[in-house]
Every structure is written in structure tokens, then in C-alpha cells.
Design a protein around this motif. Structure first.
Motif, mmCIF file in Angstrom:
data_model
loop_
_atom_site.group_PDB
_atom_site.id
_atom_site.type_symbol
_atom_site.label_atom_id
_atom_site.label_comp_id
_atom_site.label_asym_id
_atom_site.label_seq_id
_atom_site.Cartn_x
_atom_site.Cartn_y
_atom_site.Cartn_z
ATOM 1 N N TYR A 254 0.801 -1.216 0.000
ATOM 2 C CA TYR A 254 0.000 0.000 0.000
ATOM 3 C C TYR A 254 0.839 1.274 0.000
ATOM 4 N N GLN A 255 2.147 1.164 -0.081
ATOM 5 C CA GLN A 255 3.016 2.339 -0.123
ATOM 6 C C GLN A 255 3.966 2.273 -1.313
ATOM 7 N N GLU A 256 3.509 1.682 -2.401
ATOM 8 C CA GLU A 256 4.304 1.549 -3.613
ATOM 9 C C GLU A 256 5.664 0.911 -3.345
ATOM 10 N N ARG A 257 5.668 -0.072 -2.481
ATOM 11 C CA ARG A 257 6.873 -0.832 -2.192
ATOM 12 C C ARG A 257 6.671 -2.312 -2.498
ATOM 13 N N ASP A 258 5.713 -2.610 -3.359
ATOM 14 C CA ASP A 258 5.431 -4.003 -3.661
ATOM 15 C C ASP A 258 6.563 -4.648 -4.454
ATOM 16 N N GLY A 259 7.418 -3.844 -5.080
ATOM 17 C CA GLY A 259 8.585 -4.397 -5.771
ATOM 18 C C GLY A 259 9.528 -5.116 -4.826
ATOM 19 N N TYR A 260 9.519 -4.702 -3.572
ATOM 20 C CA TYR A 260 10.337 -5.383 -2.577
ATOM 21 C C TYR A 260 9.906 -6.844 -2.410
ATOM 22 N N PHE A 261 8.617 -7.102 -2.588
ATOM 23 C CA PHE A 261 8.134 -8.470 -2.448
ATOM 24 C C PHE A 261 8.828 -9.397 -3.436
ATOM 25 N N TYR A 262 8.890 -8.971 -4.709
ATOM 26 C CA TYR A 262 9.512 -9.827 -5.724
ATOM 27 C C TYR A 262 10.980 -10.078 -5.412
ATOM 28 N N SER A 263 11.683 -9.040 -4.996
ATOM 29 C CA SER A 263 13.092 -9.208 -4.643
ATOM 30 C C SER A 263 13.230 -10.133 -3.435
ATOM 31 N N ALA A 264 12.335 -9.971 -2.477
ATOM 32 C CA ALA A 264 12.370 -10.825 -1.288
ATOM 33 C C ALA A 264 12.085 -12.276 -1.651
ATOM 34 N N PHE A 265 11.043 -12.504 -2.435
ATOM 35 C CA PHE A 265 10.702 -13.872 -2.832
ATOM 36 C C PHE A 265 11.841 -14.510 -3.612
ATOM 37 N N PHE A 266 12.445 -13.734 -4.499
ATOM 38 C CA PHE A 266 13.558 -14.240 -5.304
ATOM 39 C C PHE A 266 14.722 -14.641 -4.404
ATOM 40 N N SER A 267 15.099 -13.746 -3.495
ATOM 41 C CA SER A 267 16.233 -14.025 -2.602
ATOM 42 C C SER A 267 15.952 -15.208 -1.676
ATOM 43 N N ILE A 268 14.762 -15.242 -1.102
ATOM 44 C CA ILE A 268 14.441 -16.325 -0.164
ATOM 45 C C ILE A 268 14.364 -17.663 -0.891
ATOM 46 N N SER A 269 13.740 -17.691 -2.060
ATOM 47 C CA SER A 269 13.637 -18.968 -2.779
ATOM 48 C C SER A 269 15.018 -19.472 -3.193
ATOM 49 N N ILE A 270 15.875 -18.582 -3.639
ATOM 50 C CA ILE A 270 17.237 -18.985 -4.002
ATOM 51 C C ILE A 270 18.004 -19.421 -2.755
ATOM 52 N N GLY A 271 17.854 -18.680 -1.667
ATOM 53 C CA GLY A 271 18.525 -19.055 -0.422
ATOM 54 C C GLY A 271 18.069 -20.412 0.086
ATOM 55 N N MET A 272 16.762 -20.678 0.021
ATOM 56 C CA MET A 272 16.239 -21.982 0.446
ATOM 57 C C MET A 272 16.805 -23.096 -0.428
#
Length: 190
Positions: free
Chosen positions: A37-55
Motif C-alpha cells: 500500500y506504499q508503492e513498495r510491492d517491488g520489494y516483495f519480488y526481490s524478497a521472494f527471489f532471494s528467499i527462494s534462491i537461499g532456500m
């Protein structure tokens, strides 16, 4: 056999551990900063990418080191690493959890580590993201399949967990605080 501490493979495994740690930590950090809700939804994709690769890397590290320990320190082939392990987080988790009893305390169960429903849902989310959803933006631009975005799936997952563990009276009280806060902010800005 060479001394393990001086073996180049050991240094590479240490580097891989460092990379894995940083991928997971940066993913969690980005997830904390993400906000739909604060135009920071792009962080989600970066987070998902990093976490999935880390896992994926963490689970592969467990399987590679297990293979080395059970095969006179011989590493698995690239084909095994790529084709058998792949990006399938559920399979990686299943395979890695099977070796836990081999290295755990003597009173550890001799079965696959079972995930609770919420953890299984989170693993499923990252499994799907690693296989398909990480290309959601480009796929939508090129083909417009109109499937649900990873952020909407994550929001639904979070809402389900929130509803399961937070009693309704606390949810209602929190919602009222938000509404009253928004109302006060509107009066101040008017």
C-alpha cells in the motif's frame, strides 16, 4: 585424502554458505520493507527471489555435503546437482529432511521432518515461485495469462495465517485502531 580444511572444495562450500546466508537475510530484510500500500510491492519480488534462491541453496548444501560424507568426500556430478535437485524446493526439502535423522541426536525420529500446515503452505509458495512465479512480470507482459500474482498469493497466505492465530476480537480492535487513525489523520490534513 587431502586435509579437508585445505581442500579447494571446502573453501567453495564455505563461500556457498556465505552466499546462502546473505540471500536469506537480504530476502527477509526486503520482506520487512515490502508494503503493498506504499508503492513498495517491488520489494516483495526481490524478497521472494532471494528467499527462494537461499532456500534452494541451503537444501542443496545439505544434500551435497551428505553425499560427500557418504561417498568418501566425492562430490555429486553437475547433472545430479542440476537435474535431480533442480529448483524443486519441495523435493529438495523432502530429500534433505530424510538425512536429518542420520546427523541428529540419537532420540531424533527416523522419519521425514513433517511440516505444519502453515510451514507447508509457505514451502509450497516458494516452490511455485522458484518454478514459475519468479517470471510472473515478464510472463504477464508477453502472454497476459492473468494468473494471480505472487504478491496476491503471499497476501492471501499471510491473511490465512493471521486469521488462524489471531483471535477475532484482537483483529477487530486492530482494525478499529487503523480506521480511527486514518480518520484523525484526515481531520488533521483538512
Amino acid at each position: 585424502m587431502e586435509l579437508l580444511g585445505f581442500d579447494r572444495r571446502f573453501a567453495l562450500l564455505v563461500q556457498e554458505c556465505h552466499l546462502t546466508k546473505n540471500m536469506l537475510l537480504s530476502g527477509f530484510d526486503l520482506l520487512l520493507k515490502a508494503n503493498l500500500y506504499q508503492e513498495r510491492d517491488g520489494y516483495f519480488y526481490s524478497a521472494f527471489f532471494s528467499i527462494s534462491i537461499g532456500m534452494e541453496r541451503l537444501l542443496k548444501l545439505a544434500l551435497v555435503t551428505h553425499h560427500m560424507l557418504t561417498n568418501e568426500y566425492q562430490t555429486p556430478t553437475i547433472r545430479i546437482l542440476r537435474d535431480e535437485f533442480g529448483h524443486k524446493l519441495k523435493k529438495l526439502y523432502s530429500d534433505a529432511s530424510k538425512v536429518i535423522p542420520l546427523y541428529a541426536a540419537t532420540n531424533a525420529p527416523n522419519s521425514i521432518l513433517q511440516l505444519c500446515e502453515d510451514d507447508a503452505s509457505i514451502l509450497h509458495f516458494f516452490h511455485e515461485f522458484a518454478l514459475d512465479s519468479r517470471y510472473f512480470n515478464l510472463n504477464e507482459v508477453c502472454e497476459g495469462k492473468m494468473i494471480r500474482s505472487p504478491t496476491s498469493q503471499w497476501l492471501e497466505l499471510g491473511q490465512n495465517i493471521y486469521r488462524r492465530y489471531i483471535p477475532s476480537q484482537f483483529r477487530e480492535r486492530a482494525a478499529l485502531k487503523v480506521i480511527y487513525g486514518m480518520d484523525r489523520a484526515r481531520k488533521i490534513s483538512s
